[in-house]
Motif scaffolding. Sequence first.
Motif, PDB file in Angstrom:
ATOM      1  N   GLU A  52      43.417  37.959  40.625  1.00 34.11           N
ATOM      2  CA  GLU A  52      43.049  36.499  40.230  1.00 34.11           C
ATOM      3  C   GLU A  52      43.736  36.518  38.797  1.00 34.11           C
ATOM      4  O   GLU A  52      44.234  35.415  38.353  1.00 34.11           O
ATOM      5  CB  GLU A  52      41.539  36.932  39.880  1.00 34.11           C
ATOM      6  CG  GLU A  52      40.803  35.508  39.356  1.00 34.11           C
ATOM      7  CD  GLU A  52      39.353  35.672  39.121  1.00 34.11           C
ATOM      8  OE1 GLU A  52      38.841  34.609  39.265  1.00 34.11           O
ATOM      9  OE2 GLU A  52      38.832  36.973  38.960  1.00 34.11           O
ATOM     10  N   GLU A  53      44.043  37.551  38.093  1.00 33.81           N
ATOM     11  CA  GLU A  53      44.466  37.305  36.528  1.00 33.81           C
ATOM     12  C   GLU A  53      46.273  36.935  36.902  1.00 33.81           C
ATOM     13  O   GLU A  53      46.536  36.027  36.229  1.00 33.81           O
ATOM     14  CB  GLU A  53      44.633  38.874  35.773  1.00 33.81           C
ATOM     15  CG  GLU A  53      43.149  38.974  35.437  1.00 33.81           C
ATOM     16  CD  GLU A  53      43.358  40.590  34.818  1.00 33.81           C
ATOM     17  OE1 GLU A  53      44.339  41.220  34.849  1.00 33.81           O
ATOM     18  OE2 GLU A  53      42.031  41.147  34.523  1.00 33.81           O
ATOM     19  N   GLU A  54      46.661  37.450  37.998  1.00 38.60           N
ATOM     20  CA  GLU A  54      48.097  37.161  38.233  1.00 38.60           C
ATOM     21  C   GLU A  54      48.043  35.667  38.513  1.00 38.60           C
ATOM     22  O   GLU A  54      49.181  35.085  38.171  1.00 38.60           O
ATOM     23  CB  GLU A  54      48.588  37.996  39.145  1.00 38.60           C
ATOM     24  CG  GLU A  54      48.904  39.489  38.817  1.00 38.60           C
ATOM     25  CD  GLU A  54      50.243  39.495  37.566  1.00 38.60           C
ATOM     26  OE1 GLU A  54      51.252  38.616  37.423  1.00 38.60           O
ATOM     27  OE2 GLU A  54      49.707  40.127  36.507  1.00 38.60           O
ATOM     28  N   GLY A  55      47.175  35.244  39.318  1.00 31.30           N
ATOM     29  CA  GLY A  55      47.144  33.954  39.676  1.00 31.30           C
ATOM     30  C   GLY A  55      47.127  33.097  38.439  1.00 31.30           C
ATOM     31  O   GLY A  55      47.733  31.965  38.466  1.00 31.30           O
ATOM     32  N   ARG A  56      46.244  33.307  37.641  1.00 33.66           N
ATOM     33  CA  ARG A  56      46.010  32.472  36.512  1.00 33.66           C
ATOM     34  C   ARG A  56      47.493  32.278  35.793  1.00 33.66           C
ATOM     35  O   ARG A  56      47.851  31.353  35.018  1.00 33.66           O
ATOM     36  CB  ARG A  56      44.896  33.040  35.407  1.00 33.66           C
ATOM     37  CG  ARG A  56      43.456  32.685  36.259  1.00 33.66           C
ATOM     38  CD  ARG A  56      42.342  33.271  35.164  1.00 33.66           C
ATOM     39  NE  ARG A  56      41.092  32.985  35.879  1.00 33.66           N
ATOM     40  CZ  ARG A  56      40.115  33.752  35.470  1.00 33.66           C
ATOM     41  NH1 ARG A  56      40.145  34.857  34.637  1.00 33.66           N
ATOM     42  NH2 ARG A  56      38.964  33.491  36.210  1.00 33.66           N
ATOM     43  N   LYS A  57      48.123  33.364  35.629  1.00 33.76           N
ATOM     44  CA  LYS A  57      49.205  33.422  34.811  1.00 33.76           C
ATOM     45  C   LYS A  57      50.395  32.464  35.538  1.00 33.76           C
ATOM     46  O   LYS A  57      51.079  31.692  34.997  1.00 33.76           O
ATOM     47  CB  LYS A  57      49.855  34.939  34.752  1.00 33.76           C
ATOM     48  CG  LYS A  57      49.378  35.764  33.856  1.00 33.76           C
ATOM     49  CD  LYS A  57      49.896  37.049  33.868  1.00 33.76           C
ATOM     50  CE  LYS A  57      49.214  37.952  33.211  1.00 33.76           C
ATOM     51  NZ  LYS A  57      49.589  39.591  33.072  1.00 33.76           N
ATOM     52  N   GLY A  59      49.387  29.912  37.379  1.00 25.07           N
ATOM     53  CA  GLY A  59      48.816  28.574  37.248  1.00 25.07           C
ATOM     54  C   GLY A  59      47.970  28.277  38.261  1.00 25.07           C
ATOM     55  O   GLY A  59      47.632  26.989  38.602  1.00 25.07           O
ATOM     56  N   GLU A  61      44.062  29.225  40.602  1.00 26.94           N
ATOM     57  CA  GLU A  61      42.807  29.908  40.484  1.00 26.94           C
ATOM     58  C   GLU A  61      42.535  30.211  41.869  1.00 26.94           C
ATOM     59  O   GLU A  61      42.301  29.579  42.689  1.00 26.94           O
ATOM     60  CB  GLU A  61      41.574  28.771  39.945  1.00 26.94           C
ATOM     61  CG  GLU A  61      40.345  29.603  39.630  1.00 26.94           C
ATOM     62  CD  GLU A  61      40.238  30.347  38.385  1.00 26.94           C
ATOM     63  OE1 GLU A  61      39.559  31.508  38.532  1.00 26.94           O
ATOM     64  OE2 GLU A  61      41.047  30.296  37.460  1.00 26.94           O
TER      65      GLU A  61
END
Length: 80
Positions: A52-57, A59, A61
């Motif tokens: 999830e954190e890598e997905g936020r990086k 762009g 969710e």
Amino acid sequence: MFLIDWLKKLFGKDDAPVKKIDPVKEPKKAAAAKGPKVTKASLNKLTKVQLEEEGRKAGIELDRRKKKAELVDELFKVVK
């Protein structure tokens, strides 16, 4: 004249030609400055929270309620 030459040498006012120093050239940057490539295998090693954190990086969710394999597929499509 000897005294004047001596004083010039003493205070650094010598008439000798000064050597030119070439400026330091910067080394060329490597072509792979983006970082390591992301593979599905490397994404499978991460936890859902890390995905999830890598997905936020990247762009996007990600929904942690989905299966981990689905999260990996979604993230891999965006990152590659």
